[in-house]
Design an enzyme around this catalytic site. Structure first.
Site, PDB file in Angstrom:
ATOM      1  N   SER A   1       0.650   6.001   0.341  1.00  0.00           N
ATOM      2  CA  SER A   1       0.635   6.170   1.796  1.00  0.00           C
ATOM      3  C   SER A   1       1.721   5.374   2.501  1.00  0.00           C
ATOM      4  O   SER A   1       2.043   5.652   3.660  1.00  0.00           O
ATOM      5  CB  SER A   1      -0.735   5.765   2.363  1.00  0.00           C
ATOM      6  OG  SER A   1      -0.957   4.371   2.237  1.00  0.00           O
TER       7      SER A   1
ATOM      8  N   LYS B   1      -0.854  -0.887   5.516  1.00  0.00           N
ATOM      9  CA  LYS B   1      -0.292   0.022   6.520  1.00  0.00           C
ATOM     10  C   LYS B   1       0.702  -0.741   7.388  1.00  0.00           C
ATOM     11  O   LYS B   1       0.782  -1.965   7.342  1.00  0.00           O
ATOM     12  CB  LYS B   1      -1.389   0.610   7.415  1.00  0.00           C
ATOM     13  CG  LYS B   1      -2.521   1.323   6.692  1.00  0.00           C
ATOM     14  CD  LYS B   1      -2.084   2.612   6.029  1.00  0.00           C
ATOM     15  CE  LYS B   1      -3.271   3.285   5.318  1.00  0.00           C
ATOM     16  NZ  LYS B   1      -2.848   4.473   4.538  1.00  0.00           N
TER      17      LYS B   1
END
Length: 256
Positions: free
Chosen positions: A49, A90
């Site tokens: 991701s 993230k």
């Protein structure tokens, strides 16, 4: 002083310098290692991701920081029950009070109406609009206002990342508390891809970007320590051998 004494003195000086170099090298090496162990924690990234910045299986070094020290552009490790009870990695794109939207006419993410160039993105296997590919910074449009004390987080691989966009209907419009942050990723240790920089686009926004962590200093201390240890360990015997050779040569010259 006789020639033999002079050469013996040179050999003793070499041993002193050798021992000093090894001692200083040990201090730097062990000190740098201990400093790094206190400040940084290793993590293994489980998914793609955050590709291409960080890929699945990469080992990263993350500086232990307080959530209040986090700025836009930081890649952070955090745990939030709403997202799952495991550490996630993230990128922070918004802080409390920010209005985050995507995408503008150029396909870019905006923060309080200001477009953000994101050269670290890879969308559909291509670069972000900042690199001229024309691919949008997100495959779906979205808007969110970040509550105070919260962070809005996106993955760099916007097509597959399960991030704040997935949680827009939750309380906080997909954001997580600053207190959920455990660390800030500073470098990819394996494979050795080096430091993760602070995005320049976020530097122009209020609050700027975070300062670089101490990892380069710690790595420098380790390298210098190793050089001194190896160099000092080699110098002592070499200096002693050189002094003995010079003494034998001088004795031989006198005997002629």
């Amino acid at each position: 002083m006789s020639g033999s004494g002079r050469h013996d003195g040179r050999g003793r000086l070499g041993n002193v310098l050798s021992n000093l170099a090894v001692a200083v090298g040990c201090v730097l090496f062990l000190g740098g290692f201990a400093w790094g162990a206190v400040v940084y924690a290793p993590y293994t990234v489980p998914t793609d991701s955050m590709a291409p910045t960080v890929n699945a299986g990469d080992r990263v070094l993350a500086e232990r920081v307080d959530g209040e020290d986090v700025r836009r552009g930081d890649v952070v490790v955090f745990t939030d029950p709403t997202w799952g009870a495991v550490p996630m990695v993230k990128r922070v794109v918004g802080v409390g009070g920010d209005k985050i939207a995507c995408c503008d006419e150029g396909g870019r993410l905006t923060v309080d109406g200001k477009p953000v160039e994101e050269p670290y993105l890879r969308v559909n296997g291509a670069s972000s609009p900042a690199s001229g590919s024309g691919a949008p910074a997100s495959p779906q449009d979205f808007t969110a206002t970040v509550p105070e004390g919260q962070l809005f987080l996106l993955g760099d691989e916007r097509n597959t990342s399960l991030d704040s966009r997935v949680h827009l209907e939750d309380a906080g419009q997909g954001s997580v508390p600053r207190g959920a942050v455990q660390a800030r990723v500073d470098a990819v240790a394996w494979p050795m891809n080096g430091m993760i920089g602070r995005p320049e686009a976020f530097a122009a926004l209020p609050g700027g970007v975070s300062s670089e962590g101490p990892l380069p200093l710690q790595a420098g201390a380790l390298v210098v320590g190793v050089v001194l240890i190896l160099g000092g360990a080699a110098y002592g015997p070499l200096a002693g051998r050189s002094a003995r050779r010079a003494a034998r040569a001088e004795a031989s010259a006198r005997g002629r």
